[in-house]
Design a protein around this motif. Structure first.
Motif, mmCIF file in Angstrom:
data_model
loop_
_atom_site.group_PDB
_atom_site.id
_atom_site.type_symbol
_atom_site.label_atom_id
_atom_site.label_comp_id
_atom_site.label_asym_id
_atom_site.label_seq_id
_atom_site.Cartn_x
_atom_site.Cartn_y
_atom_site.Cartn_z
ATOM 1 N N VAL A 48 0.827 -1.214 0.000
ATOM 2 C CA VAL A 48 0.000 0.000 0.000
ATOM 3 C C VAL A 48 0.855 1.254 0.000
ATOM 4 O O VAL A 48 0.624 2.182 -0.780
ATOM 5 C CB VAL A 48 -0.948 -0.003 1.214
ATOM 6 C CG1 VAL A 48 -1.759 1.297 1.264
ATOM 7 C CG2 VAL A 48 -1.868 -1.209 1.158
ATOM 8 N N GLN A 51 4.694 -0.106 -2.669
ATOM 9 C CA GLN A 51 4.495 -0.553 -4.038
ATOM 10 C C GLN A 51 3.563 0.357 -4.828
ATOM 11 O O GLN A 51 3.836 0.650 -5.996
ATOM 12 C CB GLN A 51 3.947 -1.971 -4.052
ATOM 13 C CG GLN A 51 3.846 -2.553 -5.465
ATOM 14 C CD GLN A 51 3.187 -3.912 -5.483
ATOM 15 O OE1 GLN A 51 2.351 -4.211 -4.632
ATOM 16 N NE2 GLN A 51 3.545 -4.739 -6.447
ATOM 17 N N ALA A 52 2.467 0.794 -4.223
ATOM 18 C CA ALA A 52 1.502 1.611 -4.959
ATOM 19 C C ALA A 52 2.123 2.883 -5.547
ATOM 20 O O ALA A 52 1.925 3.184 -6.726
ATOM 21 C CB ALA A 52 0.311 1.951 -4.074
ATOM 22 N N ARG A 56 3.014 3.353 -9.873
ATOM 23 C CA ARG A 56 2.435 4.432 -10.686
ATOM 24 C C ARG A 56 3.462 5.010 -11.648
ATOM 25 O O ARG A 56 3.128 5.424 -12.756
ATOM 26 C CB ARG A 56 1.885 5.543 -9.775
ATOM 27 C CG ARG A 56 0.615 5.172 -9.042
ATOM 28 C CD ARG A 56 0.149 6.303 -8.153
ATOM 29 N NE ARG A 56 -0.338 7.434 -8.943
ATOM 30 C CZ ARG A 56 -1.587 7.861 -8.930
ATOM 31 N NH1 ARG A 56 -2.487 7.238 -8.179
ATOM 32 N NH2 ARG A 56 -1.950 8.885 -9.643
ATOM 33 N N GLY A 99 -0.697 -7.287 -6.764
ATOM 34 C CA GLY A 99 -0.822 -5.853 -6.528
ATOM 35 C C GLY A 99 -0.181 -5.048 -7.637
ATOM 36 O O GLY A 99 -0.704 -4.009 -8.057
ATOM 37 N N TRP A 103 -2.349 -2.242 -9.564
ATOM 38 C CA TRP A 103 -1.995 -0.835 -9.406
ATOM 39 C C TRP A 103 -1.243 -0.282 -10.612
ATOM 40 O O TRP A 103 -1.253 0.923 -10.858
ATOM 41 C CB TRP A 103 -1.177 -0.641 -8.135
ATOM 42 C CG TRP A 103 -1.959 -0.908 -6.900
ATOM 43 C CD1 TRP A 103 -1.844 -1.979 -6.066
ATOM 44 C CD2 TRP A 103 -3.009 -0.100 -6.359
ATOM 45 N NE1 TRP A 103 -2.757 -1.892 -5.043
ATOM 46 C CE2 TRP A 103 -3.477 -0.752 -5.197
ATOM 47 C CE3 TRP A 103 -3.588 1.105 -6.738
ATOM 48 C CZ2 TRP A 103 -4.505 -0.233 -4.417
ATOM 49 C CZ3 TRP A 103 -4.604 1.628 -5.955
ATOM 50 C CH2 TRP A 103 -5.054 0.962 -4.811
ATOM 51 N N ARG A 107 -5.772 0.191 -11.971
ATOM 52 C CA ARG A 107 -6.161 0.877 -10.739
ATOM 53 C C ARG A 107 -7.328 1.833 -10.919
ATOM 54 O O ARG A 107 -7.948 2.249 -9.942
ATOM 55 C CB ARG A 107 -4.965 1.652 -10.163
ATOM 56 C CG ARG A 107 -4.419 2.750 -11.060
ATOM 57 C CD ARG A 107 -3.229 3.440 -10.401
ATOM 58 N NE ARG A 107 -2.642 4.476 -11.232
ATOM 59 C CZ ARG A 107 -1.665 4.261 -12.109
ATOM 60 N NH1 ARG A 107 -1.175 3.048 -12.256
ATOM 61 N NH2 ARG A 107 -1.175 5.256 -12.819
ATOM 62 N N HIS A 113 -10.299 -4.684 -8.499
ATOM 63 C CA HIS A 113 -9.261 -4.801 -7.477
ATOM 64 C C HIS A 113 -9.222 -6.188 -6.859
ATOM 65 O O HIS A 113 -8.197 -6.882 -6.876
ATOM 66 C CB HIS A 113 -9.484 -3.739 -6.394
ATOM 67 C CG HIS A 113 -8.394 -3.708 -5.371
ATOM 68 N ND1 HIS A 113 -8.635 -3.453 -4.032
ATOM 69 C CD2 HIS A 113 -7.061 -3.918 -5.471
ATOM 70 C CE1 HIS A 113 -7.498 -3.492 -3.376
ATOM 71 N NE2 HIS A 113 -6.529 -3.775 -4.217
#
Length: 241
Positions: A48, A51-52, A56, A99, A103, A107, A113
């Motif tokens: 969260v 990595q998120a 991006r 994930g 993402w 996303r 999700h």
């Protein structure tokens, strides 16, 4: 698979040392379970908060890092002193990979999700059916359960549009009002009561496995309870932003 409570203490066969051996086993088991519990909570936050943002900007790099996590996990699995951490890291690798897919490329649609994050459930179930990888795969399933509860809350309270808006903004300044509007939309009797009930569910499901002495249940409990931590940090960060 090696027993995670194995230690050098088992080398003493004499009866006078048997009590010491028992105490040593118990202490090692307690220490290891609490370490696994804490590690599971920490690993839930990594996708969260680490990595998120990475995915991006560099989605292919994030996806390629899966291979590194996989190599490291198998390397640890092959060592008697660290196999349990390799096992846990293997389950984390599943969350990192799924994930990264979501993402990085999907996303913008919150309804995708959970299905994407659950893509490796068949792999986890196969491992468990074979009696292998219990720590990591139960961690993966625990984090997935937390994800399902959180996504369910977004759907129940009508927050999905804010998710879509947030994923399309280009900078932090534009994201702040969206966060604040989402918090305001959830700050209703229905939103507050739903959050309270789901938090109680997560707490109950996360705490119940801790009655066991088996390491994989502590990893599962830590993953579930880690969801509460992540969601709480979001609630604090959004108004503060």
């Amino acid at each position: 698979m090696l027993n995670y409570s194995r230690s050098a203490c088992t080398a003493a066969p004499a009866e006078p040392e048997s009590r010491f051996t028992t105490l040593c086993f118990g202490k090692l088991r307690i220490n290891t379970t609490w370490l696994a519990f804490g590690a599971a909570i920490l690993l839930v936050t990594v996708p969260v908060f680490v990595q998120a943002p990475l995915v991006r900007e560099l989605p292919l790099l994030s996806l390629a890092m899966t291979a590194g996590w996989l190599v490291l996990s198998f390397n640890l699995l092959n060592r008697p002193a660290t196999w349990q951490w390799g096992d846990l890291l293997l389950g984390f690798t599943w969350t990192w990979f799924t994930g990264g897919l979501y993402w990085g490329w999907m996303r913008w649609e919150p309804l995708l999700h959970l299905p994407v994050e659950a893509a490796l459930v068949p792999v986890a179930l196969w491992y468990l059916q074979q009696g292998k990888g219990k720590i990591g795969n139960w961690f993966y399933l625990g984090s997935l359960f937390g994800t399902a509860v959180t996504d369910g809350y977004f759907w129940m309270t009508g927050l999905m549009p804010y998710w879509r808006q947030l994923m399309r903004v280009a900078d932090v300044e534009a994201a702040i009002p969206i966060f604040q509007n989402a918090i305001a939309a959830a700050n209703t009797p229905w939103g507050i009561s739903s959050a309270a009930v789901l938090a109680l569910v997560l707490t109950a499901i996360g705490v119940w496995p801790l009655r066991s002495q088996q390491l994989h249940w502590w990893a599962f409990g830590g993953a579930v309870l880690g969801t509460i931590l992540v969601d709480s940090l979001f609630l604090v960060a959004a108004p503060a932003g």
